[in-house]
Design an enzyme around this catalytic site. Structure first.
Site, short mmCIF file in Angstrom:
data_model
loop_
_atom_site.label_atom_id
_atom_site.label_comp_id
_atom_site.label_asym_id
_atom_site.label_seq_id
_atom_site.Cartn_x
_atom_site.Cartn_y
_atom_site.Cartn_z
N HIS A 1 14.03 -14.40 12.73
CA HIS A 1 13.51 -14.42 14.10
C HIS A 1 12.00 -14.54 14.18
CE1 HIS A 1 17.24 -12.36 16.12
NE2 HIS A 1 17.56 -13.35 15.31
N CYS B 1 0.87 -1.18 0.00
CA CYS B 1 0.00 0.00 0.00
C CYS B 1 0.91 1.23 0.00
CB CYS B 1 -1.00 -0.02 1.16
SG CYS B 1 -0.35 0.27 2.80
C1 RB5 Z 1 -4.01 5.45 0.62
O1 RB5 Z 1 -4.02 6.82 0.37
C2 RB5 Z 1 -3.10 5.15 1.82
O2 RB5 Z 1 -3.67 5.66 2.99
C3 RB5 Z 1 -2.86 3.66 1.93
O3 RB5 Z 1 -2.30 3.19 0.77
C4 RB5 Z 1 -1.89 3.23 3.03
O4 RB5 Z 1 -0.72 3.97 3.02
C5 RB5 Z 1 -2.50 3.11 4.37
O5 RB5 Z 1 -1.87 2.66 5.33
#
Ligand code: RB5
Length: 170
Positions: free
Chosen positions: A98, A65
């Site tokens: 670990h 993400c």
């Molecule tokens: C998306 O904008 C962002 O909040 C998501 O990809 C991530 O970084 C959340 O933890």
């Protein structure tokens, strides 16, 4: 290996690059999306990868993400998942050695691609050491109601040393 992949809109480009790379190196890929920049909610993708790994459909998982954090939090909600958000190779090595990390969380916004390749190498090339680390990783899945009560009591008592659930109660 069979690898489950998942990402939100801020991580799908790395996820797709990782999928190509893994396929080229002989791995099988289970790609749960997302597949474009349309905003989506990262928890759903973290859960999907987590469930695939915990159920044995996949041997390992990789989630991406923007920061690596939200999707790692989601994956770690699935019992059986040990997901590590990582930013540099030695950290990744330790997550395997670990903590026996079975899911890796990567950040598309904060980590460059060359570094990402190094992190992936460390994730796949480093074995779990076992030994003294094994009973600790097992405890990660023993956070039962009983364990919570023990932990709360231990906090009240001022020491967490004796909070561990005795082996005969497990
Ligand atoms: C998306 O904008 C962002 O909040 C998501 O990809 C991530 O970084 C959340 O933890």
């Amino acid at each position: 290996m069979k690898i489950a992949l998942g990402a939100d809109h801020a991580g799908f480009e790395y996820k797709d690059r990782i999928a190509d790379m893994l396929r080229k190196t002989g791995h099988e890929v289970l790609d749960f999306g997302t597949h474009d920049a349309t905003p989506v909610d990262y928890p759903q993708y973290g859960y999907a990868v987590g469930e695939a790994v915990a159920s044995g459909q996949a041997d390992r998982g990789i989630v991406v993400c923007g920061s690596s954090l939200g999707i790692a939090m989601a994956a770690n909600k699935v019992p059986g998942v040990r997901c590590a958000p990582v930013f540099e190779p030695y950290m990744t090595e330790l997550a395997r050695r670990h903590n026996d990390a079975n899911v890796l969380a990567l950040s598309e916004r904060l980590t460059g691609w060359e570094m990402t390749e190094q992190l992936l190498r460390a994730f796949f090339d480093t074995p779990f050491e076992g030994g003294r680390h094994a009973h600790r990783t097992e405890q990660l899945f023993q956070f039962t109601d009983d364990q919570r009560t023990r932990t709360l009591k231990a906090i009240e008592g001022g020491s967490v040393t004796d909070a561990q659930t005795p082996k005969d109660l497990l």
